[in-house]
Design an enzyme around this catalytic site. Structure first.
Site, short mmCIF file in Angstrom:
data_model
loop_
_atom_site.label_atom_id
_atom_site.label_comp_id
_atom_site.label_asym_id
_atom_site.label_seq_id
_atom_site.Cartn_x
_atom_site.Cartn_y
_atom_site.Cartn_z
N GLU A 37 -9.32 10.02 45.47
CA GLU A 37 -8.91 12.05 45.38
C GLU A 37 -8.57 12.35 43.64
O GLU A 37 -9.00 13.53 42.79
CB GLU A 37 -7.54 12.62 46.09
N PHE A 46 2.91 12.32 60.62
CA PHE A 46 2.45 11.31 59.56
C PHE A 46 1.92 12.64 59.04
O PHE A 46 1.26 12.70 58.86
CB PHE A 46 1.61 11.28 61.19
N GLN A 47 1.48 11.00 57.72
CA GLN A 47 0.66 12.23 56.11
C GLN A 47 1.40 13.32 56.08
O GLN A 47 0.76 14.43 55.28
CB GLN A 47 -0.71 11.89 56.44
N LYS A 92 -3.44 22.47 59.57
CA LYS A 92 -3.86 22.27 60.33
C LYS A 92 -4.32 23.58 61.31
O LYS A 92 -5.98 23.42 61.44
CB LYS A 92 -4.10 20.93 60.94
N MET A 129 -5.20 1.97 21.20
CA MET A 129 -4.39 2.76 20.47
C MET A 129 -2.81 2.43 20.31
O MET A 129 -1.92 2.41 20.10
CB MET A 129 -4.04 4.17 21.08
C1 LIG Z 1 -3.48 7.07 32.57
C2 LIG Z 1 -2.70 6.33 31.07
N1 LIG Z 1 -1.48 5.21 31.38
C3 LIG Z 1 -0.91 5.04 30.05
C4 LIG Z 1 -1.54 5.69 28.70
C5 LIG Z 1 -0.87 5.15 27.79
N2 LIG Z 1 -2.32 4.59 26.52
C6 LIG Z 1 -2.64 5.34 26.06
S1 LIG Z 1 -3.72 5.03 25.31
C7 LIG Z 1 -3.69 3.90 25.89
C8 LIG Z 1 -4.83 2.36 25.40
C9 LIG Z 1 -6.72 3.27 26.12
O1 LIG Z 1 -6.71 1.44 25.90
P1 LIG Z 1 -8.36 1.84 26.14
O2 LIG Z 1 -8.87 2.45 27.07
O3 LIG Z 1 -8.94 0.44 25.94
O4 LIG Z 1 -8.68 1.98 24.43
P2 LIG Z 1 -8.88 2.13 23.48
O5 LIG Z 1 -7.55 3.02 22.67
O6 LIG Z 1 -9.12 0.83 22.98
O7 LIG Z 1 -9.77 2.54 22.91
C10 LIG Z 1 -2.66 3.44 26.32
C11 LIG Z 1 -2.53 2.41 27.66
C12 LIG Z 1 -1.95 6.87 28.85
N3 LIG Z 1 -2.82 7.30 27.69
N4 LIG Z 1 -2.45 6.98 30.32
#
Ligand SMILES: Cc1ncc(C[n+]2csc(CCOP(=O)(O)OP(=O)(O)O)c2C)c(N)n1
Lengths: 162, 561
Positions: B49, B111-112, B161, B475
């Site tokens: 979803e 439920f749900q 529903k 990042m």
């Molecule tokens: C749902 C979610 N969880 C955690 C984060 C924190 N976060 C920001 S950037 C990042 C790393 C992303 O890694 P990747 O997809 O490999 O991208 P890169 O920065 O290496 O290009 C994380 C964990 C986020 N933005 N969103």
């Protein structure tokens, strides 16, 4: 900037969940609610909510705007800084030993409030007034012994121009 | 005419101009799905979803129309939360229809059952629980009206529903009129006269454009304003494409990973005309030092955006398109003949900053992510719809792909939700079957909604996924490198799937480049394939995004390469 008291009078759709939208706005954005009163107006589809909050100038501007942004909020009046009447009501249960009874009734008389429940050991007093009046009676009753109190929070309406 | 709630729902959706729904079935929406079999509404069956809501969001961002998603009660509904919050932060018009347990069971922990209206109250523009079949058509119409008017946003409609099962005599909904909701579209002209005066006086003006310009479809008006007044333009991440990226007046993105010239000019400018922005902290850095010498004009349809984070000299509440149209007209009546000459010193200065501090990276034996995006830009001539995941990949996409047109960058700006890119690309591809749609991804983000590969393949959507694979949560690793003495706590992705094989397992095409000289060939093969393609680029593992402004610092203080 210092936080000051603001009284907001808000007309809203009288529907389930509207109060929670407003309370949620305050909690979610870190505004505080000092008191809150809600009831239907003469128009059954509309309720009036009176909220007292503390905020600085920028804060109250945001609170106003954010409230206005809620779909169920019809109108927000900021009463602080305008002419308005405000009232609060309290029920005060005081210890009423025989030697204090006369004194309590004298205070009730002076403040033009009334005793609504009498027991062997207590009186329950009903009082309405503005915050100052309620604070004053409380300070007189305290030495005698307040057992319990219930307060409504402020309700308010702006004054029509004379 | 007697109709069931399900029939009324689909009829109302069609009357609102909906052609596509993204969804996932379940017990409480089974009657709606049964009715969909007999409808010509197109239903896209996603695999989660969250995929449905992000796809509806991507569809809306790319097309400018309301996106629609349909899910069941309980877990179906809760799975959409991230996507709803995402659409809310970026003001994207989507309508989320959730099934609910039958009215008589509500409140009994059936439920749900979840209180999805309660859960989503703070992250929707508005939401509804429909109490009876009689209310259904009107509620749906209101939901579309609210989602798409004023400052747009997600609206959720929770339908028990029994409400879809009941049959009633159908009455067409009335036009929507809400006494408590009247967005201000027309600006105060007095304020605009002040803006004209400020523009005439300013020596070092800049325009700062955001997502609001795209939402009100005002890119043309903004471009006209900038060109006729010769004011350089910077955009937020959400505003990319509001002004042509290849125009000499374009300074690129402002903020934490903004261009040197955009950030520096914000520190020097004497006038900032901010249009459709909300001064997010990723833009302003330390707020007390933001634009220390500038008067700020702030044009936005949402009064709460104005003076929320930044003091403003001239607030203008109004729709960006209408407001800019008026402003341009006023400027046409103003003598601007010497504007070219007046701006010369300022524009020369900015050009100089551009020359001395461009985005830069060093080529080496290993693939540089910036190079991949640059090549992608070249090969697509800047004409692709780009979605991104979140992290370094997102910033490199914003820095090295130049957006000449609005609604071509689909990115999770406010929420920064990893896993957005692939489903958003699917939504965009549905809206524009003939356009090239590319998701620029990180190796971690892409795994957050990788299951949507099945959706792309099932509907023959030729979505392209460019993975900038550094084997890190890049990042976060960069922050650890800069601010935590390289203590890489949990950012090394120690086990990852083979993305080429994974693509093949889904029935898509998988390609990989491991050396710089392979990049172009892989891109060519992937981009021109008629299929869903994953391109896995094995990049320099510890490459960083520059410039970078540490969180909470003034944005003029950038860490440079
Ligand atoms: C749902 C979610 N969880 C955690 C984060 C924190 N976060 C920001 S950037 C990042 C790393 C992303 O890694 P990747 O997809 O490999 O991208 P890169 O920065 O290496 O290009 C994380 C964990 C986020 N933005 N969103």
């Amino acid at each position: 900037m210092t936080a000051e008291k603001h009284v907001l009078s808000i007309l809203v759709d009288n529907q389930p969940g509207v109060l929670s939208r407003i309370a949620g706005l305050f909690s979610g954005r870190g505004y505080n609610i000092e008191s809150l009163c809600v009831a239907e107006t003469t128009e059954p589809l509309v309720s009036r909510i009176t909220i007292v909050t503390k905020a600085n100038t920028l804060g109250i501007e945001q609170i106003n705007k954010q409230l206005n942004k809620l779909i169920n909020v019809i109108k927000v009046h900021e009463l602080t800084g305008t002419a308005y009447v405000e009232r609060e009501m309290a029920l005060i249960k005081v210890k009423a030993k025989p030697e204090n009874r006369a004194e309590i009734l004298r205070i009730v008389d002076i403040f033009r409030c009334k005793v609504v429940d009498v027991g062997l050991e207590h009186y329950t007093i009903e009082i309405t007034g503005d915050e100052g009046k309620l604070a004053a009676i409380m300070s007189l009753l305290k030495p005698i012994g307040i057992k319990e109190i219930a307060k409504t929070g402020i309700i308010a309406l702006y004054r029509e121009p004379k | 005419m007697k109709l069931t709630g399900a029939q009324i729902l689909l009829k109302t959706l069609k009357d609102e101009g909906v052609d596509t729904i993204f969804g996932y079935p379940g017990g409480c929406v089974i009657d709606i799905y049964d009715e969909l079999l007999r409808s010509d509404l197109r239903h896209i069956f996603v695999r989660h979803e969250q995929g449905a809501i992000h796809a509806a969001d991507g569809y809306a961002r790319a097309s400018g129309r309301v996106g629609v998603c349909l899910v069941t009660s309980g877990p179906g509904a809760t799975n959409t939360i991230t996507g709803i919050a995402n659409a809310f932060m970026d003001s994207i018009p989507v309508v989320i229809i959730t099934g609910q347990v039958p009215s008589h069971l509500i409140g009994n922990d059936a439920f749900q059952e979840v209180d999805i209206v309660g859960i989503t109250r703070p992250c929707t523009k508005h939401n509804y629980l429909v109490n009876s079949t009689e209310e259904l058509a009107q509620t749906i119409k209101e939901a579309f009206f609210i989602a798409s008017s004023g400052r747009p946003g997600p609206v959720l409609v929770d339908i028990p529903k029994n409400v879809v099962q009941n049959t009633i005599e159908y009455k067409a909904p009335k036009t929507v009129k809400l006494r408590s909701y009247n967005p201000t579209y027309n600006p105060n002209m007095k304020q605009l006269h002040k803006v004209v005066e400020l523009i005439r006086e300013a020596k070092r003006p800049i325009i700062f454009a955001g997502g609001g310009v795209l939402l009100s479809k005002a890119a043309r008006e903004l471009t006209e304003l900038a060109r006729k007044t010769q004011i350089p333009v910077t955009t937020s991440l959400m505003g990319m494409g509001a002004f042509p990226g290849s125009d000499p007046l374009c300074m690129g993105m402002i903020g934490m990973h903004g261009t040197y010239r955009a950030n520096t000019s914000s520190g020097k400018c004497d006038l900032m005309i901010a249009v459709g922005v909300r001064f997010d902290d990723r833009v302003t850095g330390k707020t007390d030092t933001f634009t220390p010498h500038a008067k700020i004009v702030h044009i936005d349809i949402d009064p709460t955006s104005i003076r929320k984070n930044i003091p403003v000299a001239v607030p203008v509440v109004g729709d960006c398109k209408i407001t800019l149209t008026h402003l341009n007209k006023l400027l046409d009546e103003t003598d601007l003949s010497d504007v070219q000459k007046k701006r010369k010193i300022w524009l020369d200065q900015i050009e100089d900053w551009k020359k001395t501090q461009p985005f830069a990276y060093q080529q080496g034996a290993v693939i540089k992510p910036q190079y991949v995006v640059e090549k992608l830009y070249e090969l697509t001539r800047g004409d692709a719809i780009i979605s991104t995941e979140v992290g370094q990949n997102q910033m490199w996409a914003a820095q090295y792909y130049h957006f000449d047109n609005p609604q071509h960058l689909l990115t999770s700006g406010g929420l920064g939700a990893m896993g957005f890119g692939l489903p958003a690309a699917i939504g965009a591809q549905i809206a524009f079957p003939d356009k090239l749609v590319v998701d620029i991804a990180g190796d971690a983000s892409i795994q957050m909604n990788i299951q949507e590969m099945a959706t792309a393949v099932q509907y023959c959507l030729p979505v392209k996924i460019v993975i900038l694979n550094n084997g890190f949560l890049g990042m976060v690793r960069q922050w650890q490198e800069f601010f935590y003495e390289k203590r890489y706590a949990c950012t090394l992705v120690e086990h990852a799937p083979d993305f080429v094989k994974l693509a093949e397992a889904y029935g898509a095409v998988g390609l990989r480049a491991q050396k710089p000289e392979e990049v172009e060939a892989v891109l060519r093969e992937g981009l021109f394939s008629p299929k869903t393609v994953i391109m896995d680029f094995v990049i320099e593992r510890e490459e960083c995004v520059y410039p970078m402004v540490p969180a909470g610092a003034p944005i003029t203080e950038m860490l440079l390469v």
